[in-house]
Design a protein around this motif. Sequence first.
Motif, short mmCIF file in Angstrom:
data_model
loop_
_atom_site.label_atom_id
_atom_site.label_comp_id
_atom_site.label_asym_id
_atom_site.label_seq_id
_atom_site.Cartn_x
_atom_site.Cartn_y
_atom_site.Cartn_z
N ARG A 1 0.83 -1.20 0.00
CA ARG A 1 0.00 0.00 0.00
C ARG A 1 0.87 1.27 0.00
NH1 ARG A 1 -4.85 0.74 -1.72
NH2 ARG A 1 -5.19 -1.36 -0.93
N GLU B 1 2.31 1.71 -3.52
CA GLU B 1 1.34 2.14 -4.52
C GLU B 1 0.96 3.60 -4.35
OE1 GLU B 1 -1.85 -0.67 -4.25
OE2 GLU B 1 -0.76 -2.21 -5.39
N LEU B 2 0.74 4.02 -3.11
CA LEU B 2 0.37 5.41 -2.87
C LEU B 2 1.54 6.35 -3.18
CD1 LEU B 2 -1.75 4.98 0.36
CD2 LEU B 2 -2.57 5.84 -1.83
N LEU C 1 -4.92 0.60 -10.03
CA LEU C 1 -3.70 1.40 -10.00
C LEU C 1 -3.25 1.74 -11.42
CD1 LEU C 1 -1.43 2.75 -8.44
CD2 LEU C 1 -0.22 0.56 -8.43
N GLY D 1 -6.39 8.50 0.88
CA GLY D 1 -6.13 7.89 -0.42
C GLY D 1 -6.82 8.59 -1.57
N TRP E 1 -9.41 6.45 -6.15
CA TRP E 1 -8.92 5.23 -6.75
C TRP E 1 -8.55 4.19 -5.70
CZ3 TRP E 1 -6.23 9.49 -9.57
CH2 TRP E 1 -6.80 9.74 -10.82
N MET E 2 -8.03 4.67 -4.55
CA MET E 2 -7.54 3.75 -3.54
C MET E 2 -8.46 3.75 -2.33
SD MET E 2 -4.88 2.94 -5.27
CE MET E 2 -3.44 2.30 -4.46
#
Length: 204
Positions: A72, A75-76, A122, A161, A189-190
């Motif tokens: 996580r 990805e962020l 993603l 997010g 998106w997250m």
Amino acid sequence: MSKQIKSKQRVAKFAEVFTNNREVTAMLDMVQDELEKLTSTVLEPACGTGNFLIEVLKRKMDTVHRVYRNRRDYELCSMLVFSTVYGLDIQKDNTIETRNRLFDWFICDYEAVFKEKPSKTLQTALNFILKKNIQCADSLSMVNDKKQPLVIPEWTLCEDGKMLRKDVYYKDLLNGIEHNYIKSYSYKWMKETDFLGGLSSQYA
């Protein structure tokens, strides 16, 4: 070594000559401290096929590799990095190639770390950001390929997010006019998360 021209015709018509890797490395070494910050922005006003921007992405992702603690975080942080990389070019095929180079490099990097491809969510988010940030436009006349005033998105990644986007005119950015936003948008998106548990401020 990267190819420096696409054709003699394009050199003659557009003075199109791409910067080679040696010069790219030397110039980016001069601003390495900034490139280690996740939130520092880079705009290449004549990005060509992305020789500068691909190296900017790699250097920024080096910081991600140092700070992420789980998928996580990675990805962020990656979304944040992509949101800070901008490019303009008068040739549409160059902007498409630049987007593809940055995206394809990231996919390979992600697969090397996690042994699988990133989620479709993603991938969609990163492609959308690239489409907004890497534009076919003339940085001198400050218009896009439709001859409309050039608009640049400013992105903010929130604690939950959510990604906020505020559009500003390129001319206002160059003239130092702040907060003159045209439109604002919000994307989720997250899933909700504690973004980096405070690491974002340390590497901002």
